[in-house]
Scaffold this motif. Structure first.
Motif, mmCIF file in Angstrom:
data_model
loop_
_atom_site.group_PDB
_atom_site.id
_atom_site.type_symbol
_atom_site.label_atom_id
_atom_site.label_comp_id
_atom_site.label_asym_id
_atom_site.label_seq_id
_atom_site.Cartn_x
_atom_site.Cartn_y
_atom_site.Cartn_z
ATOM 1 N N ALA A 91 0.832 -1.205 0.000
ATOM 2 C CA ALA A 91 0.000 0.000 0.000
ATOM 3 C C ALA A 91 0.868 1.258 0.000
ATOM 4 O O ALA A 91 0.552 2.246 -0.678
ATOM 5 C CB ALA A 91 -0.934 0.002 1.216
ATOM 6 N N THR A 92 1.964 1.238 0.750
ATOM 7 C CA THR A 92 2.872 2.384 0.782
ATOM 8 C C THR A 92 3.468 2.636 -0.595
ATOM 9 O O THR A 92 3.475 3.774 -1.089
ATOM 10 C CB THR A 92 4.008 2.139 1.796
ATOM 11 N N ALA A 93 3.987 1.580 -1.238
ATOM 12 C CA ALA A 93 4.569 1.729 -2.573
ATOM 13 C C ALA A 93 3.510 2.169 -3.583
ATOM 14 O O ALA A 93 3.764 3.031 -4.441
ATOM 15 C CB ALA A 93 5.202 0.407 -3.005
ATOM 16 N N TYR A 94 2.314 1.599 -3.478
ATOM 17 C CA TYR A 94 1.207 1.927 -4.385
ATOM 18 C C TYR A 94 0.831 3.407 -4.288
ATOM 19 O O TYR A 94 0.695 4.102 -5.303
ATOM 20 C CB TYR A 94 0.016 1.037 -4.032
ATOM 21 N N VAL A 95 0.684 3.894 -3.048
ATOM 22 C CA VAL A 95 0.316 5.301 -2.844
ATOM 23 C C VAL A 95 1.438 6.225 -3.302
ATOM 24 O O VAL A 95 1.190 7.265 -3.929
ATOM 25 C CB VAL A 95 -0.046 5.562 -1.368
ATOM 26 N N LEU A 96 2.680 5.852 -3.006
ATOM 27 C CA LEU A 96 3.807 6.665 -3.446
ATOM 28 C C LEU A 96 3.826 6.825 -4.967
ATOM 29 O O LEU A 96 4.049 7.919 -5.493
ATOM 30 C CB LEU A 96 5.127 6.035 -2.982
ATOM 31 N N ILE A 97 3.549 5.737 -5.668
ATOM 32 C CA ILE A 97 3.550 5.780 -7.136
ATOM 33 C C ILE A 97 2.426 6.677 -7.653
ATOM 34 O O ILE A 97 2.642 7.571 -8.485
ATOM 35 C CB ILE A 97 3.413 4.364 -7.726
ATOM 36 N N LEU A 98 1.203 6.473 -7.128
ATOM 37 C CA LEU A 98 0.054 7.188 -7.682
ATOM 38 C C LEU A 98 -0.055 8.624 -7.188
ATOM 39 O O LEU A 98 -0.656 9.468 -7.865
ATOM 40 C CB LEU A 98 -1.240 6.426 -7.369
ATOM 41 N N VAL A 99 0.493 8.921 -6.010
ATOM 42 C CA VAL A 99 0.431 10.299 -5.538
ATOM 43 C C VAL A 99 1.420 11.164 -6.320
ATOM 44 O O VAL A 99 1.272 12.385 -6.403
ATOM 45 C CB VAL A 99 0.703 10.367 -4.018
ATOM 46 N N ILE A 100 2.428 10.526 -6.917
ATOM 47 C CA ILE A 100 3.349 11.228 -7.819
ATOM 48 C C ILE A 100 2.781 11.250 -9.241
ATOM 49 O O ILE A 100 2.839 12.265 -9.946
ATOM 50 C CB ILE A 100 4.734 10.554 -7.806
ATOM 51 N N LEU A 101 2.214 10.119 -9.671
ATOM 52 C CA LEU A 101 1.658 10.012 -11.019
ATOM 53 C C LEU A 101 0.383 10.836 -11.184
ATOM 54 O O LEU A 101 0.120 11.375 -12.270
ATOM 55 C CB LEU A 101 1.380 8.542 -11.336
ATOM 56 N N GLY A 102 -0.427 10.953 -10.120
ATOM 57 C CA GLY A 102 -1.723 11.635 -10.194
ATOM 58 C C GLY A 102 -1.665 13.047 -10.743
ATOM 59 O O GLY A 102 -2.397 13.386 -11.699
ATOM 60 N N PRO A 103 -0.825 13.933 -10.190
ATOM 61 C CA PRO A 103 -0.731 15.289 -10.753
ATOM 62 C C PRO A 103 -0.279 15.302 -12.220
ATOM 63 O O PRO A 103 -0.682 16.181 -12.987
ATOM 64 C CB PRO A 103 0.320 15.962 -9.856
#
Length: 406
Positions: free
Chosen positions: A356-368
């Motif tokens: 979950a940590t890796a997943y959120v890190l990826i998408l919180v950077i990819l999202g913007p």
């Protein structure tokens, strides 16, 4: 001596978070991944593990979750929620189906079992309202025609949380079918009661809480929220749900005043929460789950874009607005970490927290990035596809004209 070490550690954490937040703001990034990385650096297996302040940080993290959900509740009135539910519930159903199922399937494929599947479904389902709101503001899209569609999807996800969190709480606690059903019935009953009271007597409640003195308003709202959250948790209902319902019950000037007063506290304790989650994740446990997290992130980024496109199309938005809607919904953040945190605290699956940590890190950077570039890229690709057809059509037309002229 112990209190001095606690003050030094906690003061260092807050100072570090402030510096990281300034760094993120300078580059127009969400600070959430930096907070998570800070927790990883100073937690289990990190560079410099903390000891004395861990219990204090744990309490602060719990308050952070409560304030996150309270502030979301303050954003909407009960009437807004009912209206959005009636008008946009098909979009909410599509959102849940397209984005929860990949998480559940991934957990089952990894052999984690049905409880972890329900948890990971929530992690991949819920978008980050905080990150999305910030991105929309940074891009100047708050007044765009597609923005109400984005907000409607987020509101429906918030409503779904009121049902989903009690279910997850019961499952991770190992409650049986009867106990779990009772917990869900209590949660639904409480939510229904609060919505009814908010619609009928919202003005009276707001008048009771209201005060011209900011100090008294802050103390009453904060005290009421924590009290209700504690009662909810005692009834085996998520404390976060209790806080969310308190926010819904308040409206008008009281909600606006409370939002202004509590925003700095929310930001402080929410940052502590993200650090706390990182503290309990061993950095060495992330590399083994990095590839599954990346694959899941790419799949659910595509499903979120599809969700936004479908919802905007249903609302009559132009194709460019549909792509902007989808790209804006990709970011995951606070909710995903809250849901994963429930499972981590209960010891459901050791690898779930790191994934979950890796997943959120990826998408919180990819999202913007998807919010900014999905529409231009889709427009360019569409133009390329249409151009050969247009050229061949023009050649046929020219040949036809030539024959006619001959």
């Amino acid at each position: 001596m112990h209190s001095a070490v606690l003050l030094i550690e906690f003061g260092s954490i807050i100072l570090g978070l402030g510096l990281l937040g300034r760094f993120a703001a300078r580059f127009r990034l969400s600070p959430i991944p930096l907070y998570l990385l800070a927790g990883l650096a100073f937690g289990e297996g990190g560079l410099l593990p903390l000891g004395a302040s861990e219990e204090f940080v744990s309490i602060g993290a719990e308050i952070g979750v409560i304030l996150l959900l309270l502030m979301l509740g303050l954003e909407y009135t009960a009437g807004d929620l009912v209206t959005n539910l009636k008008a946009h519930y098909p979009s909410g159903l599509v959102d849940g189906a397209l984005n929860a199922l990949p998480g559940a399937a991934a957990a089952l494929l990894l052999g984690w079992g049905p409880v972890a599947a329900v948890v990971l479904a929530g992690v991949t389902w819920i978008s980050s309202s905080g990150v999305i709101a910030k991105v929309l503001g940074d891009l100047g899209r708050v007044g765009n025609r597609e923005t109400p569609v984005i907000l409607s999807v987020l509101v429906l996800e918030d409503l779904a949380m009121a049902v989903y969190l009690p279910i997850v709480t019961a499952l991770v606690a190992g409650a049986g079918l009867l106990a779990g059903s009772l917990t869900l019935a209590i949660a639904l009953g409480a939510a229904g009661l609060v919505l009814f009271v908010a619609v009928r007597y919202g003005r009276l409640i707001s008048r009771f809480v209201s005060s011209d003195d900011p100090e008294k308003l802050l103390l009453v709202v904060l005290g009421l929220t924590i009290l209700v959250a504690g009662v909810a948790q005692q009834l085996q209902v998520s404390a976060a749900v209790g806080a969310f319902l308190v926010g819904i019950a308040l409206s008008g000037e009281v909600a606006e005043g409370a939002h202004t007063l509590l925003s700095p506290l929310r930001d402080l304790f929410a940052a502590v929460f993200f650090v706390f989650f990182g503290l309990h994740t061993d950095p060495a446990s992330i590399p083994p789950v990095l590839l599954p997290a990346l694959a899941l992130a790419l799949v659910t980024a595509a499903t979120k874009i599809a969700t936004g496109y479908w919802a905007a199309r249903r609302a009559g938005i132009s194709p460019k607005g549909r792509w902007r809607t989808g790209g804006a919904l990709v970011a995951r953040g606070e909710f995903s970490i809250v849901i994963a945190g429930l499972a981590v605290s209960a010891g459901i699956e050791p690898s779930l927290g790191p994934l979950a940590t890796a997943y959120v890190l990826i998408l919180v950077i990819l999202g913007p990035l998807t919010a900014r570039y999905t529409e231009p890229l889709a427009t360019r690709l569409t133009a390329r596809r249409e151009s050969p057809t247009t050229e061949s059509g023009s050649r046929v037309a020219e040949a036809s004209v030539g024959r006619d002229g001959a």
